[in-house]
Design a protein around this motif. Sequence first.
Motif, PDB file in Angstrom:
ATOM      1  N   VAL A   1     -22.143  19.328 -14.246  1.00 28.15           N
ATOM      2  CA  VAL A   1     -22.491  20.684 -14.694  1.00 28.15           C
ATOM      3  C   VAL A   1     -23.705  20.615 -15.622  1.00 28.15           C
ATOM      4  O   VAL A   1     -24.633  21.418 -15.512  1.00 28.15           O
ATOM      5  CB  VAL A   1     -21.291  21.370 -15.380  1.00 28.15           C
ATOM      6  N   GLU A   2     -23.713  19.637 -16.510  1.00 31.72           N
ATOM      7  CA  GLU A   2     -24.853  19.464 -17.407  1.00 31.72           C
ATOM      8  C   GLU A   2     -26.135  19.176 -16.624  1.00 31.72           C
ATOM      9  O   GLU A   2     -27.194  19.748 -16.911  1.00 31.72           O
ATOM     10  CB  GLU A   2     -24.570  18.331 -18.394  1.00 31.72           C
ATOM     11  N   THR A   3     -26.041  18.309 -15.635  1.00 30.35           N
ATOM     12  CA  THR A   3     -27.208  17.992 -14.808  1.00 30.35           C
ATOM     13  C   THR A   3     -27.720  19.237 -14.103  1.00 30.35           C
ATOM     14  O   THR A   3     -28.926  19.505 -14.065  1.00 30.35           O
ATOM     15  CB  THR A   3     -26.857  16.899 -13.785  1.00 30.35           C
ATOM     16  N   LYS A   4     -26.818  20.024 -13.566  1.00 30.98           N
ATOM     17  CA  LYS A   4     -27.193  21.232 -12.803  1.00 30.98           C
ATOM     18  C   LYS A   4     -27.782  22.312 -13.710  1.00 30.98           C
ATOM     19  O   LYS A   4     -28.755  22.972 -13.342  1.00 30.98           O
ATOM     20  CB  LYS A   4     -25.956  21.758 -12.073  1.00 30.98           C
ATOM     21  N   THR A   5     -27.193  22.517 -14.886  1.00 30.96           N
ATOM     22  CA  THR A   5     -27.585  23.643 -15.725  1.00 30.96           C
ATOM     23  C   THR A   5     -28.596  23.291 -16.814  1.00 30.96           C
ATOM     24  O   THR A   5     -29.258  24.177 -17.352  1.00 30.96           O
ATOM     25  CB  THR A   5     -26.362  24.259 -16.422  1.00 30.96           C
ATOM     26  N   GLY A   6     -28.658  22.009 -17.187  1.00 30.33           N
ATOM     27  CA  GLY A   6     -29.506  21.611 -18.300  1.00 30.33           C
ATOM     28  C   GLY A   6     -28.868  21.886 -19.655  1.00 30.33           C
ATOM     29  O   GLY A   6     -29.503  21.716 -20.690  1.00 30.33           O
ATOM     30  N   LEU A   7     -27.614  22.316 -19.644  1.00 29.34           N
ATOM     31  CA  LEU A   7     -26.878  22.625 -20.874  1.00 29.34           C
ATOM     32  C   LEU A   7     -25.695  21.684 -21.029  1.00 29.34           C
ATOM     33  O   LEU A   7     -25.039  21.348 -20.041  1.00 29.34           O
ATOM     34  CB  LEU A   7     -26.352  24.063 -20.827  1.00 29.34           C
ATOM     35  N   THR A   8     -25.423  21.270 -22.249  1.00 25.70           N
ATOM     36  CA  THR A   8     -24.241  20.442 -22.476  1.00 25.70           C
ATOM     37  C   THR A   8     -22.996  21.305 -22.298  1.00 25.70           C
ATOM     38  O   THR A   8     -23.059  22.540 -22.430  1.00 25.70           O
ATOM     39  CB  THR A   8     -24.222  19.844 -23.896  1.00 25.70           C
ATOM     40  N   PRO A   9     -21.877  20.682 -22.016  1.00 25.75           N
ATOM     41  CA  PRO A   9     -20.642  21.456 -21.934  1.00 25.75           C
ATOM     42  C   PRO A   9     -20.384  22.275 -23.203  1.00 25.75           C
ATOM     43  O   PRO A   9     -19.954  23.422 -23.130  1.00 25.75           O
ATOM     44  CB  PRO A   9     -19.571  20.386 -21.708  1.00 25.75           C
ATOM     45  N   ARG A  10     -20.683  21.721 -24.356  1.00 26.63           N
ATOM     46  CA  ARG A  10     -20.466  22.471 -25.609  1.00 26.63           C
ATOM     47  C   ARG A  10     -21.342  23.726 -25.656  1.00 26.63           C
ATOM     48  O   ARG A  10     -20.908  24.784 -26.107  1.00 26.63           O
ATOM     49  CB  ARG A  10     -20.728  21.607 -26.835  1.00 26.63           C
ATOM     50  N   GLN A  11     -22.575  23.631 -25.188  1.00 21.54           N
ATOM     51  CA  GLN A  11     -23.444  24.806 -25.157  1.00 21.54           C
ATOM     52  C   GLN A  11     -22.872  25.886 -24.234  1.00 21.54           C
ATOM     53  O   GLN A  11     -22.967  27.075 -24.538  1.00 21.54           O
ATOM     54  CB  GLN A  11     -24.856  24.417 -24.716  1.00 21.54           C
TER      55      GLN A  11
ATOM     56  N   ASP B   1     -25.910  12.035 -22.314  1.00 18.48           N
ATOM     57  CA  ASP B   1     -26.790  11.025 -22.884  1.00 18.48           C
ATOM     58  C   ASP B   1     -26.410  10.653 -24.311  1.00 18.48           C
ATOM     59  O   ASP B   1     -26.849   9.623 -24.815  1.00 18.48           O
ATOM     60  CB  ASP B   1     -28.243  11.491 -22.830  1.00 18.48           C
ATOM     61  N   ALA B   2     -25.612  11.489 -24.966  1.00 15.80           N
ATOM     62  CA  ALA B   2     -25.183  11.226 -26.344  1.00 15.80           C
ATOM     63  C   ALA B   2     -23.789  10.605 -26.416  1.00 15.80           C
ATOM     64  O   ALA B   2     -23.319  10.291 -27.496  1.00 15.80           O
ATOM     65  CB  ALA B   2     -25.196  12.533 -27.140  1.00 15.80           C
TER      66      ALA B   2
ATOM     67  N   ASP C   1     -18.409   3.498 -25.230  1.00 14.90           N
ATOM     68  CA  ASP C   1     -17.026   3.224 -24.875  1.00 14.90           C
ATOM     69  C   ASP C   1     -16.291   4.460 -24.362  1.00 14.90           C
ATOM     70  O   ASP C   1     -15.122   4.394 -24.027  1.00 14.90           O
ATOM     71  CB  ASP C   1     -16.273   2.626 -26.053  1.00 14.90           C
ATOM     72  N   GLY C   2     -16.937   5.605 -24.271  1.00 12.51           N
ATOM     73  CA  GLY C   2     -16.264   6.819 -23.856  1.00 12.51           C
ATOM     74  C   GLY C   2     -16.813   7.355 -22.627  1.00 12.51           C
ATOM     75  O   GLY C   2     -16.449   8.169 -21.923  1.00 12.51           O
TER      76      GLY C   2
END
Length: 97
Positions: free
Chosen positions: A10-20, A91-92, A96-97
């Motif tokens: 979703v982030e790749t498609k929208t350019g927005l992080t899930p939190r955004q 990317d952040a 380990d996660g």
Amino acid sequence: MSFQAYLDAVETKTGLTPRQIVDAAAEQGFGPDSKTMAVVGWLKETYGIGHGHAQAMAHVIVKGDRISSKHVGTDGTHRDASDRLWLDGKDARPADG
């Protein structure tokens, strides 16, 4: 595909992080009391994402960043490293996660 992989896509498609996206949903009045399918419809219309990806994001918007531990630590295709999803950008994410 893991739950986290859906959010990363979703982030790749929208350019927005899930939190955004969670924050944008809150601005639209979506949150824990929302009907999942209403959130799914909004996500698909607003961001042009597919149904499965919208369902994954809707889960986070309605239920938070915790998922069932059913697939944590397994070796199946739906495995996740943790029962807590990372919402602050792929990317952040710590190594380990």
